[in-house]
Design a protein around this motif. Structure first.
Motif, PDB file in Angstrom:
ATOM      1  N   UNK A 197       9.701 -10.135  -3.898  1.00  0.00           N
ATOM      2  CA  UNK A 197       8.651  -9.257  -4.389  1.00  0.00           C
ATOM      3  C   UNK A 197       7.468  -9.188  -3.450  1.00  0.00           C
ATOM      4  N   UNK A 198       6.600  -8.211  -3.716  1.00  0.00           N
ATOM      5  CA  UNK A 198       5.337  -8.081  -2.983  1.00  0.00           C
ATOM      6  C   UNK A 198       4.244  -7.607  -3.933  1.00  0.00           C
ATOM      7  N   UNK A 199       4.255  -8.149  -5.153  1.00  0.00           N
ATOM      8  CA  UNK A 199       3.223  -7.743  -6.102  1.00  0.00           C
ATOM      9  C   UNK A 199       2.080  -8.759  -6.173  1.00  0.00           C
ATOM     10  N   UNK A 200       2.176  -9.853  -5.391  1.00  0.00           N
ATOM     11  CA  UNK A 200       1.040 -10.779  -5.339  1.00  0.00           C
ATOM     12  C   UNK A 200       0.900 -11.375  -3.939  1.00  0.00           C
ATOM     13  N   UNK A 257       3.626   0.713  -5.418  1.00  0.00           N
ATOM     14  CA  UNK A 257       4.117   0.942  -4.057  1.00  0.00           C
ATOM     15  C   UNK A 257       2.969   0.853  -3.048  1.00  0.00           C
ATOM     16  N   UNK A 258       1.824   1.433  -3.376  1.00  0.00           N
ATOM     17  CA  UNK A 258       0.695   1.401  -2.455  1.00  0.00           C
ATOM     18  C   UNK A 258       0.195  -0.027  -2.231  1.00  0.00           C
ATOM     19  N   UNK A 259       0.078  -0.805  -3.307  1.00  0.00           N
ATOM     20  CA  UNK A 259      -0.391  -2.186  -3.182  1.00  0.00           C
ATOM     21  C   UNK A 259       0.582  -3.031  -2.379  1.00  0.00           C
ATOM     22  N   UNK A 260       1.886  -2.848  -2.633  1.00  0.00           N
ATOM     23  CA  UNK A 260       2.890  -3.594  -1.877  1.00  0.00           C
ATOM     24  C   UNK A 260       2.857  -3.203  -0.404  1.00  0.00           C
ATOM     25  N   UNK A 261       2.622  -1.927  -0.113  1.00  0.00           N
ATOM     26  CA  UNK A 261       2.521  -1.488   1.279  1.00  0.00           C
ATOM     27  C   UNK A 261       1.361  -2.182   1.986  1.00  0.00           C
ATOM     28  N   UNK A 262       0.226  -2.292   1.296  1.00  0.00           N
ATOM     29  CA  UNK A 262      -0.914  -2.976   1.914  1.00  0.00           C
ATOM     30  C   UNK A 262      -0.591  -4.436   2.190  1.00  0.00           C
ATOM     31  N   UNK A 263       0.076  -5.098   1.275  1.00  0.00           N
ATOM     32  CA  UNK A 263       0.453  -6.499   1.496  1.00  0.00           C
ATOM     33  C   UNK A 263       1.457  -6.622   2.640  1.00  0.00           C
ATOM     34  N   UNK A 264       2.384  -5.680   2.728  1.00  0.00           N
ATOM     35  CA  UNK A 264       3.365  -5.724   3.811  1.00  0.00           C
ATOM     36  C   UNK A 264       2.683  -5.599   5.176  1.00  0.00           C
ATOM     37  N   UNK A 265       1.730  -4.715   5.273  1.00  0.00           N
ATOM     38  CA  UNK A 265       0.994  -4.571   6.532  1.00  0.00           C
ATOM     39  C   UNK A 265       0.217  -5.846   6.833  1.00  0.00           C
ATOM     40  N   UNK A 266      -0.409  -6.430   5.825  1.00  0.00           N
ATOM     41  CA  UNK A 266      -1.146  -7.675   6.025  1.00  0.00           C
ATOM     42  C   UNK A 266      -0.231  -8.814   6.475  1.00  0.00           C
ATOM     43  N   UNK A 267       1.033  -8.783   6.021  1.00  0.00           N
ATOM     44  CA  UNK A 267       2.002  -9.811   6.434  1.00  0.00           C
ATOM     45  C   UNK A 267       2.503  -9.590   7.851  1.00  0.00           C
ATOM     46  N   UNK A 268       2.200  -8.428   8.439  1.00  0.00           N
ATOM     47  CA  UNK A 268       2.567  -8.168   9.822  1.00  0.00           C
ATOM     48  C   UNK A 268       3.733  -7.234  10.039  1.00  0.00           C
ATOM     49  N   UNK A 269       4.303  -6.679   8.967  1.00  0.00           N
ATOM     50  CA  UNK A 269       5.446  -5.788   9.131  1.00  0.00           C
ATOM     51  C   UNK A 269       5.059  -4.558   9.954  1.00  0.00           C
ATOM     52  N   UNK A 270       5.980  -4.128  10.815  1.00  0.00           N
ATOM     53  CA  UNK A 270       5.762  -2.974  11.691  1.00  0.00           C
ATOM     54  C   UNK A 270       6.175  -1.669  11.040  1.00  0.00           C
ATOM     55  N   UNK A 271       7.191  -1.734  10.180  1.00  0.00           N
ATOM     56  CA  UNK A 271       7.816  -0.540   9.609  1.00  0.00           C
ATOM     57  C   UNK A 271       7.939  -0.727   8.100  1.00  0.00           C
ATOM     58  N   UNK A 272       7.647   0.335   7.355  1.00  0.00           N
ATOM     59  CA  UNK A 272       7.835   0.328   5.905  1.00  0.00           C
ATOM     60  C   UNK A 272       8.931   1.331   5.539  1.00  0.00           C
ATOM     61  N   UNK A 273       9.760   0.942   4.584  1.00  0.00           N
ATOM     62  CA  UNK A 273      10.765   1.874   4.067  1.00  0.00           C
ATOM     63  C   UNK A 273      10.637   1.953   2.548  1.00  0.00           C
ATOM     64  N   UNK A 274      10.598   3.171   2.031  1.00  0.00           N
ATOM     65  CA  UNK A 274      10.585   3.423   0.597  1.00  0.00           C
ATOM     66  C   UNK A 274      12.027   3.591   0.144  1.00  0.00           C
TER      67      UNK A 274
END
Length: 355
Positions: free
Chosen positions: A72-75, A158-175
């Protein structure tokens, strides 16, 4: 010169080659937090030469998990667990991606090696699922149809998880809009029986997906590549079609997506699929629209020459593979040798290079 081993630049990210690792669920997280298993599992593909490694379907809200053991990426605890995994991929030369997902009516299910099948009951950690309409996937419990507030909460998830993914360092996001999960459920008339602005016409059925694309693009900013995975056919009468998929793919790119990851199926249990090597490549070709829409191809792509030919034929811009990476975590190093492409090997492995 090999197309498969040529770099590809999307926005601010240059991927070293076009042989990529598809997101594959491991059902091994604890309260949505990824574990040491995920670190080892994903890092090995980067050592094996993958250009891009996309981590498994990761739930954007707790009730969006496929199973109780999904990532998950909700927290923020979940975000922080992803950070060293991303660093491991980068240290080995690969770009790091993550697939953001909501399972909808296919949530709260038993993991593949559980003895049971179907919906996990509340007593065993399950929960009530949601969907566009109160129509169950065969063998699962009937979901609750999302109301307007519920739809808004999905978009924000989805928007909140995207922000966390970027903060974790991910280069690419896929929906994740494929395989019978929530966004696909809205796209298909087999699962979407709504009579409001989210049902009926293709434009209405695509509305939630496009709202999610808008929200994730806004959260990620202008530099981050954004992919959308779709099932380009339901393999069932009256379902979502390849022509509709091509239209939705074009709409998604106008809303900020950079590439459509073309798969198929997963919506209904009565689907009829003819499976053979490269069986989904023609779907990618249809969505690509002669090169106007960047796409990836998937579907039993297991050999170097096969992958190279898909790109040479203009059916796709890159290749996602799954099971072949599980069989051979060094698939890219082997494929490069077979195609005569020069690629960098980890120095620790150089003694094993074919000479």
């Amino acid at each position: 010169m090999s197309i498969l081993f040529s770099p590809l630049t999307i926005r601010s990210v240059t991927v070293r080659n076009r042989l990529w690792v598809s997101p594959m669920c491991m059902y091994s997280a604890v309260d949505g937090v990824v574990q040491e298993w995920h670190h080892t599992h994903l890092a090995q593909f980067a050592s094996g030469g993958a250009g891009l490694v996309v981590a498994e379907a990761t739930a954007v809200v707790q009730e969006g998990r496929i199973s109780p053991h999904d990532a998950g990426l909700w927290n923020d605890e979940q975000r922080d667990a992803w950070t060293p995994i991303v660093a491991a991929l980068h240290a080995r030369g690969a770009a790091a991606g993550i697939q953001l997902a909501h399972a909808g009516r296919k949530a709260s299910t038993w993991w593949p090696w559980a003895e049971q099948r179907g919906t996990v009951p509340a007593a065993d950690g399950g929960w009530r699922t949601t969907a566009p309409s109160a129509v169950a996937f065969e063998g699962f419990e009937t979901p609750v149809a999302l109301d307007a507030a519920g739809i808004d909460a999905v978009v924000e998830g989805f928007a909140s998880a995207a922000r966390r993914a970027i903060d974790a360092g991910f280069d690419v996001l896929e929906i994740h809009g494929a395989h019978g999960y929530l966004l696909h459920q809205f796209l298909s008339p087999l699962s979407n029986l709504r009579d409001d602005e989210y049902g009926g016409s293709l434009e209405n059925r695509a509305r939630l997906l496009l709202r999610v694309v808008d929200a994730v693009r806004a959260a990620a900013g202008d530099d981050v590549p954004l992919f959308v995975r779709i099932s380009a056919t339901d393999h069932a009468d009256g379902g979502f079609t390849p022509n509709e998929a091509a239209i939705v793919g074009e709409w998604a790119t106008t809303h900020g997506a950079d590439l459509i990851d073309v798969s198929s199926g997963g919506l209904v249990a009565h689907q009829q699929i003819s499976v053979f090597p490269g069986y989904q490549v023609p779907l990618a070709d249809t969505v690509r629209q002669g090169g106007r829409i960047p796409v990836t191809a998937v579907g039993l792509i297991t050999a170097a020459e096969q992958a190279e030919q898909v790109l040479a034929d203009g059916a796709a811009d890159a290749i996602f593979a799954g099971r072949e990476w599980l069989r051979d975590p060094h698939f890219a190093l082997r494929a490069a040798h077979e195609l005569g492409a020069e690629v960098a090997w980890p120095p620790q492995y150089d003694r094993a290079r074919w000479r």
